[in-house]
Design an enzyme around this catalytic site. Structure first.
Site, PDB file in Angstrom:
ATOM      1  N   ASP A  14      -3.143 -39.638  62.383  1.00 58.12           N
ATOM      2  CA  ASP A  14      -4.292 -38.759  62.123  1.00 58.12           C
ATOM      3  C   ASP A  14      -5.432 -39.111  63.072  1.00 58.12           C
ATOM      4  O   ASP A  14      -5.882 -40.257  63.121  1.00 58.12           O
ATOM      5  CB  ASP A  14      -4.780 -38.925  60.674  1.00 58.12           C
ATOM      6  CG  ASP A  14      -3.830 -38.306  59.667  1.00 58.12           C
ATOM      7  OD1 ASP A  14      -2.845 -37.657  60.091  1.00 58.12           O
ATOM      8  OD2 ASP A  14      -4.067 -38.453  58.448  1.00 58.12           O
ATOM      9  N   GLY A  40       0.269 -38.101  57.570  1.00 56.76           N
ATOM     10  CA  GLY A  40       1.525 -37.382  57.318  1.00 56.76           C
ATOM     11  C   GLY A  40       1.735 -37.375  55.819  1.00 56.76           C
ATOM     12  O   GLY A  40       1.677 -38.428  55.175  1.00 56.76           O
ATOM     13  N   LYS A  41       1.942 -36.181  55.264  1.00 59.41           N
ATOM     14  CA  LYS A  41       1.996 -36.090  53.800  1.00 59.41           C
ATOM     15  C   LYS A  41       3.069 -37.003  53.208  1.00 59.41           C
ATOM     16  O   LYS A  41       2.849 -37.670  52.197  1.00 59.41           O
ATOM     17  CB  LYS A  41       2.229 -34.635  53.391  1.00 59.41           C
ATOM     18  CG  LYS A  41       1.078 -33.738  53.807  1.00 59.41           C
ATOM     19  CD  LYS A  41       1.242 -32.315  53.347  1.00 59.41           C
ATOM     20  CE  LYS A  41       0.241 -31.400  54.044  1.00 59.41           C
ATOM     21  NZ  LYS A  41      -1.165 -31.780  53.897  1.00 59.41           N
ATOM     22  N   GLU A 139       6.292 -30.410  55.645  1.00 60.08           N
ATOM     23  CA  GLU A 139       5.967 -30.681  57.051  1.00 60.08           C
ATOM     24  C   GLU A 139       7.217 -31.108  57.834  1.00 60.08           C
ATOM     25  O   GLU A 139       7.137 -31.416  59.013  1.00 60.08           O
ATOM     26  CB  GLU A 139       4.885 -31.767  57.167  1.00 60.08           C
ATOM     27  CG  GLU A 139       3.498 -31.260  56.813  1.00 60.08           C
ATOM     28  CD  GLU A 139       2.413 -32.320  56.977  1.00 60.08           C
ATOM     29  OE1 GLU A 139       1.251 -31.929  57.113  1.00 60.08           O
ATOM     30  OE2 GLU A 139       2.720 -33.532  56.937  1.00 60.08           O
ATOM     31  N   THR A 221      -3.032 -28.897  41.257  1.00 55.97           N
ATOM     32  CA  THR A 221      -4.244 -29.698  41.481  1.00 55.97           C
ATOM     33  C   THR A 221      -5.379 -28.744  41.854  1.00 55.97           C
ATOM     34  O   THR A 221      -5.199 -27.832  42.666  1.00 55.97           O
ATOM     35  CB  THR A 221      -4.020 -30.747  42.591  1.00 55.97           C
ATOM     36  OG1 THR A 221      -3.600 -30.092  43.785  1.00 55.97           O
ATOM     37  CG2 THR A 221      -2.960 -31.758  42.197  1.00 55.97           C
ATOM     38  N   GLY A 223      -8.662 -29.652  42.866  1.00 55.91           N
ATOM     39  CA  GLY A 223      -9.774 -30.363  43.496  1.00 55.91           C
ATOM     40  C   GLY A 223     -10.616 -31.072  42.444  1.00 55.91           C
ATOM     41  O   GLY A 223     -10.086 -31.663  41.498  1.00 55.91           O
ATOM     42  N   GLY A 252      -4.383 -35.348  47.807  1.00 60.40           N
ATOM     43  CA  GLY A 252      -3.231 -34.660  47.207  1.00 60.40           C
ATOM     44  C   GLY A 252      -1.978 -35.515  47.311  1.00 60.40           C
ATOM     45  O   GLY A 252      -1.157 -35.555  46.387  1.00 60.40           O
ATOM     46  N   ASP A 253      -1.839 -36.221  48.412  1.00 64.87           N
ATOM     47  CA  ASP A 253      -0.666 -37.081  48.602  1.00 64.87           C
ATOM     48  C   ASP A 253      -0.729 -38.285  47.667  1.00 64.87           C
ATOM     49  O   ASP A 253       0.287 -38.724  47.128  1.00 64.87           O
ATOM     50  CB  ASP A 253      -0.605 -37.565  50.057  1.00 64.87           C
ATOM     51  CG  ASP A 253      -0.543 -36.396  51.017  1.00 64.87           C
ATOM     52  OD1 ASP A 253       0.056 -35.367  50.658  1.00 64.87           O
ATOM     53  OD2 ASP A 253      -1.113 -36.496  52.118  1.00 64.87           O
ATOM     54  N   SER A 283      -9.073 -42.190  45.594  1.00 63.85           N
ATOM     55  CA  SER A 283      -8.722 -42.120  47.028  1.00 63.85           C
ATOM     56  C   SER A 283      -9.782 -41.365  47.844  1.00 63.85           C
ATOM     57  O   SER A 283      -9.927 -41.630  49.027  1.00 63.85           O
ATOM     58  CB  SER A 283      -7.345 -41.495  47.225  1.00 63.85           C
ATOM     59  OG  SER A 283      -7.425 -40.096  47.078  1.00 63.85           O
TER      60      SER A 283
END
Ligand code: RIB
Length: 303
Positions: A14, A40-41, A139, A221, A223, A252-253, A283
């Site tokens: 990232d 990376g998810k 992905e 989810t 938020g 989310g991951d 997180s």
């Protein structure tokens, strides 16, 4: 003995720019800082599980470049089993991320690189036989996810699909999934129904429009609002925890990994979702994707 949880998915470097605002089309702006993080998810979800003390194997591909080496080392350093992380001759996946604004929203562009070459035959039957929960996202090639889920189903392994990013997937893959974890925009796109996070009726209507079987469940989810669980026996909204958001990349991951790790132990979707809701909130209080995954002690202590 293999790991009880396996993640079949993506791994990226990232490249993150933090800025006050996001640039408009054609505009050049100054950013506040630039940082690189493991992302990376798929890799993020595996790291989340490992940081919580879980035993997890990651199946994916990195390139034979400097990023590939660093990404693999990072996974090993946090205790993820990388026996089935292979190298592809070419570039590793990268994600260009802009985190901006007071609420730390983000925009992400992923260039898949080696992730596009991830194949289902990277998972040996030996490993799959010992796996109780397999997780994937979108992905890596969806047709390969489908092949893995088909083999996993035959071996009685629980299959979680995180439908991110939102791309078209086959009816077979939908049918092979036990639990879908999606955000509100993914729900909107898969159900072709307008969804508002603050309107539970719109969420229920959208889930009904997915036309799933009774033995399939969905966790949406929403938020900062929270999470909605939908299964045959239970429909429940769980409120989000109030935290100061620094960077929501990978939250989310974190949710997916934490839910799977908890579900492995108790097979209770509501309890697992409540736990994941806490971990994901934590997180967003740290920068980076994999770098922001909390430990079990942090989740239990802080919230
Ligand atoms: O979900 C966040 C992740 O999406 C980032 O780490 C980025 O790599 C993209 O895969």
């Amino acid at each position: 003995m293999g790991s009880p949880i396996a993640v079949f998915g993506s791994i990226n470097m990232d490249l993150v720019i933090y800025s006050q605002t996001k640039p408009m089309e054609g505009e050049t702006i100054f950013g506040n800082s630039f940082e690189t993080f493991q992302g990376g998810k798929g890799a993020n979800q595996a790291v989340a599980i490992s940081k919580l003390g879980g035993d997890v194997t990651f199946i994916g591909k990195v390139g034979n470049d400097i990023f590939g080496q660093q990404l693999k080392e990072n996974l090993i350093n946090v205790g993820v089993n990388t026996d089935m992380l292979y190298e592809h001759e070419g570039e590793s996946g990268v994600a260009f991320i802009n985190v901006f604004g007071a609420e730390s929203q983000n925009q992400i562009i992923v260039v898949p690189g080696a992730n596009s070459h991830t194949t289902s035959d990277q998972i040996s039957d030996n490993l799959l036989e010992s796996v109780q929960i397999i997780i994937s996202q979108l992905e890596v090639p969806a047709e390969e996810v489908e092949k893995v889920f088909l083999r996993a189903k035959e071996l009685g392994c629980y299959r979680i699909l995180n439908t991110a990013p939102s791309i078209k997937i086959s009816k077979e893959l939908i049918s092979l999934t036990d639990l879908f974890i999606m955000n509100e925009s993914e729900l909107e796109s898969y159900s072709d129904t307008l969804v508002q996070a603050s309107d539970l009726n719109s969420i229920i209507e959208a889930i009904n429009n997915l036309s799933l079987r009774d033995d399939q469940s969905v966790v949406v989810t929403l938020g900062a609002y929270g999470v909605f669980i939908y299964s045959k026996d239970n429909q429940e909204f769980i409120e989000g925890h109030k935290v100061e958001a620094i960077d929501s990349t990978g939250s989310g991951d974190c949710f997916v990994g934490a839910l799977a790790n908890s579900y492995l132990g108790n097979r209770d979707l509501v309890e697992a979702t409540k736990f994941a809701n806490k971990a994901a909130a934590l997180s967003v209080t740290k920068k980076g994707a994999s770098a922001s995954m909390p430990t079990m002690k942090e989740v239990n202590l802080v919230l």
